[in-house]
Design a protein around this motif. Structure first.
Motif, short mmCIF file in Angstrom:
data_model
loop_
_atom_site.label_atom_id
_atom_site.label_comp_id
_atom_site.label_asym_id
_atom_site.label_seq_id
_atom_site.Cartn_x
_atom_site.Cartn_y
_atom_site.Cartn_z
N ASN A 13 0.91 -1.26 0.14
CA ASN A 13 0.01 -0.09 -0.12
C ASN A 13 0.89 1.19 0.02
O ASN A 13 1.55 1.54 1.14
CB ASN A 13 -0.86 -0.05 1.33
N ILE A 14 1.06 1.93 -1.04
CA ILE A 14 1.83 3.04 -1.20
C ILE A 14 0.98 4.42 -1.37
O ILE A 14 0.20 4.44 -2.12
CB ILE A 14 2.86 2.85 -2.41
N PRO A 15 1.18 5.24 -0.47
CA PRO A 15 0.55 6.48 -0.29
C PRO A 15 1.12 7.33 -1.32
O PRO A 15 2.22 7.30 -1.86
CB PRO A 15 0.89 6.95 1.11
N ASN A 16 0.27 8.53 -1.68
CA ASN A 16 0.71 9.43 -2.62
C ASN A 16 1.73 10.19 -1.91
O ASN A 16 1.79 10.41 -0.82
CB ASN A 16 -0.34 10.17 -3.01
N ASN A 17 2.89 10.67 -2.81
CA ASN A 17 4.17 11.40 -2.42
C ASN A 17 4.50 10.82 -0.93
O ASN A 17 4.58 11.54 -0.02
CB ASN A 17 3.63 12.65 -2.12
N PRO A 18 4.90 9.52 -0.83
CA PRO A 18 5.53 8.98 0.37
C PRO A 18 6.81 9.62 0.70
O PRO A 18 7.67 10.03 -0.04
CB PRO A 18 5.68 7.50 -0.25
N GLU A 65 8.65 6.26 4.92
CA GLU A 65 7.47 5.31 4.40
C GLU A 65 7.99 4.61 3.29
O GLU A 65 7.66 3.44 3.50
CB GLU A 65 6.20 6.36 4.06
#
Length: 160
Positions: A7-12, A16
């Protein structure tokens, strides 16, 4: 079964990303973590061979087609076919340019093989050293060279 995607968030952030990457690969110094990861890979029953669990080169064979001046990759046995054919297709291992490039290396490989077989002494040593170099892991088409030298031609030349 499939390994779950991260699960990769936007603009990690860098932190992260580091945490995500740690979850995607096992710690190579942790035997239990490695074993758990290996089992998860096996449970996934992926079509492509896992080079950490098996030698993919043992699944492939190369076929030189002299008249067309190309070398194709195919499966060694029918048991290997379900893994090899998707690998060839997905990675495009038999695209025109690659078959032609392989053939250029094959021609040189075959010339050293013939020199090795018909000469003695220093000339044979030079041919043998050249064949060994072509089998080195850091050389382009080393799998093909290893296949022809050991499997097709059955030359008694050890890996470098």
């Amino acid at each position: 079964n499939q390994l779950s995607a991260p699960n990769i968030p936007n603009n990690p952030t860098d932190t992260e990303l580091r945490t995500i990457s740690q979850g995607m690969t096992p710690n190579p110094l942790d035997d239990a973590e490695l074993a758990q990861f290996d089992q998860a890979c096996l449970d996934e029953q992926a079509v492509l061979p896992n080079p950490y669990q098996e030698d993919p080169w043992a699944l492939f064979k190369w076929e030189a087609i002299e008249g067309l001046e190309e070398v194709n990759i195919t499966h060694r046995t029918n048991a290997d076919k379900p893994f090899v054919e998707p690998t060839i297709e997905i990675l495009r291992l038999n695209r025109d340019a690659l078959r032609a490039q392989r053939y250029q290396t094959y021609v040189l490989l075959k010339a050293f093989k013939e020199l090795f077989e018909i000469t003695t002494g220093d000339a044979q040593g030079i041919a043998e050293n050249s064949l060994k170099k072509m089998m080195a892991a850091d050389r382009e088409y080393c799998g093909m060279a290893r296949y022809f030298i050991s499997e097709e031609w059955q030359l008694d030349i050890p890996l470098p």
